[in-house]
Scaffold this active site. Sequence first.
Site, mmCIF file in Angstrom:
data_model
loop_
_atom_site.group_PDB
_atom_site.id
_atom_site.type_symbol
_atom_site.label_atom_id
_atom_site.label_comp_id
_atom_site.label_asym_id
_atom_site.label_seq_id
_atom_site.Cartn_x
_atom_site.Cartn_y
_atom_site.Cartn_z
ATOM 1 N N PRO A 96 1.028 -1.276 0.181
ATOM 2 C CA PRO A 96 -0.103 0.103 -0.081
ATOM 3 C C PRO A 96 0.775 1.312 -0.051
ATOM 4 O O PRO A 96 0.406 2.339 -0.368
ATOM 5 C CB PRO A 96 -0.781 -0.168 1.245
ATOM 6 C CG PRO A 96 -0.341 -1.286 1.890
ATOM 7 C CD PRO A 96 0.685 -2.013 1.152
ATOM 8 N N GLU A 123 2.849 -6.448 9.043
ATOM 9 C CA GLU A 123 3.080 -4.989 8.995
ATOM 10 C C GLU A 123 3.907 -4.605 7.821
ATOM 11 O O GLU A 123 3.895 -3.281 7.451
ATOM 12 C CB GLU A 123 3.573 -4.429 10.386
ATOM 13 C CG GLU A 123 2.437 -4.539 11.451
ATOM 14 C CD GLU A 123 1.060 -3.940 11.188
ATOM 15 O OE1 GLU A 123 1.185 -2.719 10.925
ATOM 16 O OE2 GLU A 123 0.125 -4.818 10.982
ATOM 17 N N ARG A 161 -4.443 -9.786 -20.059
ATOM 18 C CA ARG A 161 -5.159 -9.495 -21.248
ATOM 19 C C ARG A 161 -4.591 -8.561 -22.146
ATOM 20 O O ARG A 161 -5.159 -8.560 -23.043
ATOM 21 C CB ARG A 161 -6.375 -9.009 -20.472
ATOM 22 C CG ARG A 161 -6.019 -7.807 -19.584
ATOM 23 C CD ARG A 161 -7.453 -7.172 -18.789
ATOM 24 N NE ARG A 161 -8.656 -7.234 -19.774
ATOM 25 C CZ ARG A 161 -8.749 -5.884 -20.639
ATOM 26 N NH1 ARG A 161 -7.845 -5.093 -20.325
ATOM 27 N NH2 ARG A 161 -9.730 -5.842 -21.294
ATOM 28 N N ASP A 176 -11.274 -0.212 -24.180
ATOM 29 C CA ASP A 176 -11.524 -0.478 -22.766
ATOM 30 C C ASP A 176 -11.691 0.865 -21.872
ATOM 31 O O ASP A 176 -10.962 1.879 -22.547
ATOM 32 C CB ASP A 176 -10.420 -1.115 -22.031
ATOM 33 C CG ASP A 176 -10.414 -2.669 -21.979
ATOM 34 O OD1 ASP A 176 -11.445 -3.129 -22.444
ATOM 35 O OD2 ASP A 176 -9.242 -3.239 -22.276
HETATM 36 CL CL1 6GU Z 1 -0.293 -3.914 -3.316
HETATM 37 N N1 6GU Z 1 -0.989 -4.632 -0.681
HETATM 38 C C1 6GU Z 1 -1.738 -4.473 0.194
HETATM 39 N N2 6GU Z 1 -1.129 -5.243 1.556
HETATM 40 N N3 6GU Z 1 -2.697 -3.642 0.425
HETATM 41 C C2 6GU Z 1 -3.105 -3.132 -0.456
HETATM 42 C C3 6GU Z 1 -2.284 -2.980 -1.832
HETATM 43 C C4 6GU Z 1 -1.077 -3.676 -1.652
HETATM 44 N N4 6GU Z 1 -2.780 -2.051 -2.554
HETATM 45 C C5 6GU Z 1 -3.728 -1.642 -1.893
HETATM 46 N N5 6GU Z 1 -3.993 -1.849 -0.772
#
Ligand code: 6GU
Length: 238
Positions: A96, A123, A161, A176
Amino acid sequence: MALRVDILTTFPEMFDPSAESAALNASIPGRARAAGLIQWHATNIRAYAQNKHDKTDDRPFGGGPGMVMMCQPLWDAVTAVEAMDPRPATRIVLTPQGVPLSQAMVRELATRPRLLLIAGHYEGIDERVIEKLAPLEISIGDYVLSGGELAAMVLIDAVARLLPGALGHELSAEEDSFAEHAGQRLLDCPHYTRPREWNGMAVPEVLLGGDHGAVAKWRLEQKLVRTKARRPDLKGPA
Ligand code: 6GU
């Protein structure tokens, strides 16, 4: 030659290519794999742990909740998996904290010979191994998943794809959502199929008339209207 994707994870069973129920074996990624356009292999990071209980994580220095993925098992897993194929791998950590995945990035990644996806867990990952690996760090959106595995599947699906031959109809990808029109990223237009009337609701007349120019014009207008209403943030190319 098929695009090779390696996934380093502590949950390799999520990518089991022989499981008919596996998410990636359905639909277009499954067909792309069967057609030899892409192959993926999951490797268990735990297999490279050198400590007593095959641990891949440990408690964070400085305290706090959760666990941190250790350097050694991950580094050794990357080194070993990269040596399985001479083609250079584009290293990607799914986290994230990464840059948000975009269709432009997906298009670029679909041109690489080899991807190495690292699914973070707990974590996070010890920053020193990230520094040494110098990967791309990619997020799939502003929310938190339990681990990077589902994000890795999202990335594999989006890339698969776009491989030449993966879609039945090569024009599909150009039409798309997020395909560019005159430098603008647009959402896709509404689509309709038979019957012409359903629950008292008709199909827009222009789609029934056989005037291809008028259809194209209507579709572009719809894309512009939708994009403005739903995604005013989608301005230029990205
Ligand atoms: Cl790539 N990993 C995690 N753990 N949470 C996320 C993410 C990735 N992308 C959005 N939330």
